[in-house]
Design an enzyme around this catalytic site. Structure first.
Site, mmCIF file in Angstrom:
data_model
loop_
_atom_site.group_PDB
_atom_site.id
_atom_site.type_symbol
_atom_site.label_atom_id
_atom_site.label_comp_id
_atom_site.label_asym_id
_atom_site.label_seq_id
_atom_site.Cartn_x
_atom_site.Cartn_y
_atom_site.Cartn_z
ATOM 1 N N GLY A 28 1.035 -1.074 0.081
ATOM 2 C CA GLY A 28 -0.086 0.060 0.098
ATOM 3 C C GLY A 28 0.690 1.236 -0.016
ATOM 4 N N GLN A 29 0.134 2.544 -0.047
ATOM 5 C CA GLN A 29 1.075 3.585 -0.054
ATOM 6 C C GLN A 29 1.856 3.682 1.252
ATOM 7 O OE1 GLN A 29 -1.247 7.306 -1.859
ATOM 8 N NE2 GLN A 29 -2.963 6.204 -0.779
ATOM 9 N N VAL A 30 1.197 3.688 2.272
ATOM 10 C CA VAL A 30 1.907 3.996 3.588
ATOM 11 C C VAL A 30 2.940 2.833 3.703
ATOM 12 C CG1 VAL A 30 1.707 4.026 6.069
ATOM 13 C CG2 VAL A 30 0.100 5.377 4.560
ATOM 14 N N TYR B 92 -16.964 3.097 5.780
ATOM 15 C CA TYR B 92 -15.649 3.002 5.818
ATOM 16 C C TYR B 92 -15.107 3.703 7.160
ATOM 17 C CZ TYR B 92 -10.800 4.777 5.207
ATOM 18 O OH TYR B 92 -9.290 4.903 5.584
ATOM 19 N N LYS C 289 -13.436 2.087 10.337
ATOM 20 C CA LYS C 289 -12.230 2.450 10.965
ATOM 21 C C LYS C 289 -12.326 2.787 12.430
ATOM 22 C CE LYS C 289 -8.657 3.135 9.066
ATOM 23 N NZ LYS C 289 -7.536 2.101 9.116
HETATM 24 N N1 LIG Z 1 -5.812 6.615 1.632
HETATM 25 C C1 LIG Z 1 -6.333 7.371 2.529
HETATM 26 O O1 LIG Z 1 -6.423 8.537 1.787
HETATM 27 C C2 LIG Z 1 -6.304 7.411 3.980
HETATM 28 C C3 LIG Z 1 -6.860 8.448 4.577
HETATM 29 C C4 LIG Z 1 -6.719 8.344 6.126
HETATM 30 C C5 LIG Z 1 -6.382 7.151 6.511
HETATM 31 N N2 LIG Z 1 -6.031 6.231 5.876
HETATM 32 C C6 LIG Z 1 -5.410 5.116 6.460
HETATM 33 O O2 LIG Z 1 -4.203 4.923 6.457
HETATM 34 C C7 LIG Z 1 -3.717 3.376 6.292
HETATM 35 C C8 LIG Z 1 -2.948 3.216 4.984
HETATM 36 O O3 LIG Z 1 -3.725 3.736 3.890
HETATM 37 P P1 LIG Z 1 -3.053 3.505 2.299
HETATM 38 O O4 LIG Z 1 -3.642 4.418 1.667
HETATM 39 O O5 LIG Z 1 -1.510 3.229 2.415
HETATM 40 O O6 LIG Z 1 -3.872 2.174 1.901
HETATM 41 P P2 LIG Z 1 -3.558 1.123 0.522
HETATM 42 O O7 LIG Z 1 -2.821 1.884 -0.578
HETATM 43 O O8 LIG Z 1 -5.008 1.102 -0.008
HETATM 44 O O9 LIG Z 1 -3.022 -0.183 0.903
HETATM 45 C C9 LIG Z 1 -3.758 -1.111 1.673
HETATM 46 C C10 LIG Z 1 -2.765 -2.242 1.878
HETATM 47 O O10 LIG Z 1 -3.789 -3.339 2.643
HETATM 48 C C11 LIG Z 1 -3.537 -4.483 1.782
HETATM 49 N N3 LIG Z 1 -4.849 -5.445 1.714
HETATM 50 C C12 LIG Z 1 -5.990 -5.011 1.592
HETATM 51 N N4 LIG Z 1 -6.607 -6.025 1.760
HETATM 52 C C13 LIG Z 1 -5.881 -7.290 2.083
HETATM 53 C C14 LIG Z 1 -5.959 -8.467 2.186
HETATM 54 N N5 LIG Z 1 -7.264 -9.089 2.335
HETATM 55 N N6 LIG Z 1 -4.907 -9.200 2.525
HETATM 56 C C15 LIG Z 1 -3.573 -8.739 2.821
HETATM 57 N N7 LIG Z 1 -3.588 -7.482 2.377
HETATM 58 C C16 LIG Z 1 -4.640 -6.739 2.037
HETATM 59 C C17 LIG Z 1 -3.313 -4.096 0.513
HETATM 60 O O11 LIG Z 1 -2.597 -5.210 -0.252
HETATM 61 P P3 LIG Z 1 -2.934 -5.389 -1.855
HETATM 62 O O12 LIG Z 1 -1.664 -4.315 -2.424
HETATM 63 O O13 LIG Z 1 -2.453 -6.549 -2.046
HETATM 64 O O14 LIG Z 1 -4.122 -4.882 -2.244
HETATM 65 C C18 LIG Z 1 -2.217 -2.771 0.411
HETATM 66 O O15 LIG Z 1 -1.218 -3.359 0.862
HETATM 67 C C19 LIG Z 1 -5.176 2.588 6.159
HETATM 68 O O16 LIG Z 1 -5.061 2.414 7.832
HETATM 69 C C20 LIG Z 1 -5.873 3.643 5.970
HETATM 70 O O17 LIG Z 1 -7.371 3.479 6.488
HETATM 71 C C21 LIG Z 1 -5.748 6.332 4.464
#
Ligand SMILES: NC(=O)c1ccc[n+]([C@@H]2O[C@H](COP(=O)([O-])OP(=O)(O)OC[C@H]3O[C@@H](n4cnc5c(N)ncnc54)[C@H](OP(=O)(O)O)[C@@H]3O)[C@@H](O)[C@H]2O)c1
Length: 291
Positions: free
Chosen positions: A10-12, A124, A128
């Site tokens: 993922g991004q983070v 969502y 969370k």
């Molecule tokens: N994105 C935003 O704008 C935002 C805003 C506020 C808070 N956050 C929080 O920040 C954190 C990181 O967000 P992010 O944007 O980095 O998320 P992201 O890019 O969507 O990455 C999500 C990660 O979770 C993995 N994942 C999802 N389902 C899975 C499964 N069934 N088994 C194994 N791995 C799985 C994905 O793997 P795959 O690559 O294989 O799918 C990916 O590595 C999260 O807690 C999110 O709620 C995000």
């Protein structure tokens, strides 16, 4: 230190994989190795990996799709953190987790505090919040970083979508009444690493750059900086038109006010967080280098 990192693609998670490296050995299973939807697989994995630090960057982040996939969003955003927190409490392991501005009701114009009342507007956001509450009630040693509007040089995000659209469109209508702070994944990873290294006290912290902007203002700055860096776009900031959220209906309701006060994190870590503009410049630079 034996670190278990979830969500490395993922991004983070991608950024954490790099910034956490100096702190210890990182075990970062991919989805193929460990499907986080399966409680049993996660339990077995924890039992054999025996981490002494868990960093959970995995989540169901598809905000609109969550409205129709509540059970999956609940498992990843609520069940998984609860399971990790129970393991962390039982094994005296620290758990680091990420939460969202979408737990707040989005009214008013004041920046939310960590102590502000929550009232999510979407599936969502509710899932969370359930995750946060389970961690807080678990008795585990935890850090929850509540962040907003995450973007990065990699993955799917607003910055990259805007740049792609601006190559082919002559103008764009962009929501101007949702206000927050766009947060680069790299900043989240850097601050997380500093927090772990300096043994930041257990708790919930807001983590975002300083300042505030609407999606429209953010897009305008993306176009301006991209053009300044020599990107050929079919439109510029002047061709981005502000619209209200009501003109851009989506399945999930978004909060209008995503402002988050970051004083607690700044004071506890003795740092001053950078502003969103300087963070955009750095992230855009990186994107233009690797694209
Ligand atoms: N994105 C935003 O704008 C935002 C805003 C506020 C808070 N956050 C929080 O920040 C954190 C990181 O967000 P992010 O944007 O980095 O998320 P992201 O890019 O969507 O990455 C999500 C990660 O979770 C993995 N994942 C999802 N389902 C899975 C499964 N069934 N088994 C194994 N791995 C799985 C994905 O793997 P795959 O690559 O294989 O799918 C990916 O590595 C999260 O807690 C999110 O709620 C995000």
């Amino acid at each position: 230190m034996n670190i278990l990192l979830l969500g490395k693609t993922g991004q983070v998670g991608f950024e954490l994989h790099r910034t956490l490296a100096p702190l210890g050995a990182i075990n970062a299973p991919s989805r193929e190795t460990l499907d986080l939807m399966s409680e049993e697989s996660v339990a077995n994995y924890l039992a054999s990996a025996k981490p002494n630090l868990i960093v959970n960057a995995a989540a169901w982040t598809a905000v609109d799709a969550a409205e129709d996939h509540q059970a999956s969003a609940e498992r990843l955003n609520a069940g998984l953190p609860a399971q990790l927190a129970d393991y962390a409490a039982a094994n005296s392991v620290r758990l680091v987790h990420y939460s969202s501005d979408y737990v707040y009701p989005g009214d008013g114009e004041q920046a939310w505090q960590e102590t502000s009342a929550t009232s999510p507007l979407s599936v969502y956001g509710s899932t969370k919040l359930q995750g946060d509450r389970s961690i807080e009630q678990s008795g585990a040693d935890y850090l929850i970083f509540r962040t907003s509007w995450v973007y990065s040089a990699r993955g799917n995000n607003f910055m990259k979508t805007m740049l792609r659209l601006a190559k082919s469109k002559a103008e764009l209508n962009i929501v101007a009444d949702q206000v927050g702070a766009p947060t680069p994944a790299r900043l989240i990873a850097q601050i997380t690493t500093l927090a772990i290294h300096s043994q930041l006290a257990k708790g919930l912290y807001h983590l975002a750059p300083r300042g505030e902007v609407s999606w429209h203002g953010f897009a305008q700055e993306i176009f301006r900086l991209a053009q300044e860096n020599g990107e050929q776009l079919a439109m510029g900031p002047e061709n981005a038109y502000p619209i209200p959220t009501s003109d851009y209906p989506t399945p999930a309701t978004r909060p209008l006010n995503s402002r988050m006060n970051v004083n607690k994190l700044e004071q506890t870590l003795s740092i001053r967080l950078p502003d969103w503009q300087s963070q955009l410049a750095v992230t855009l630079d990186e994107y233009l280098e690797i694209k």
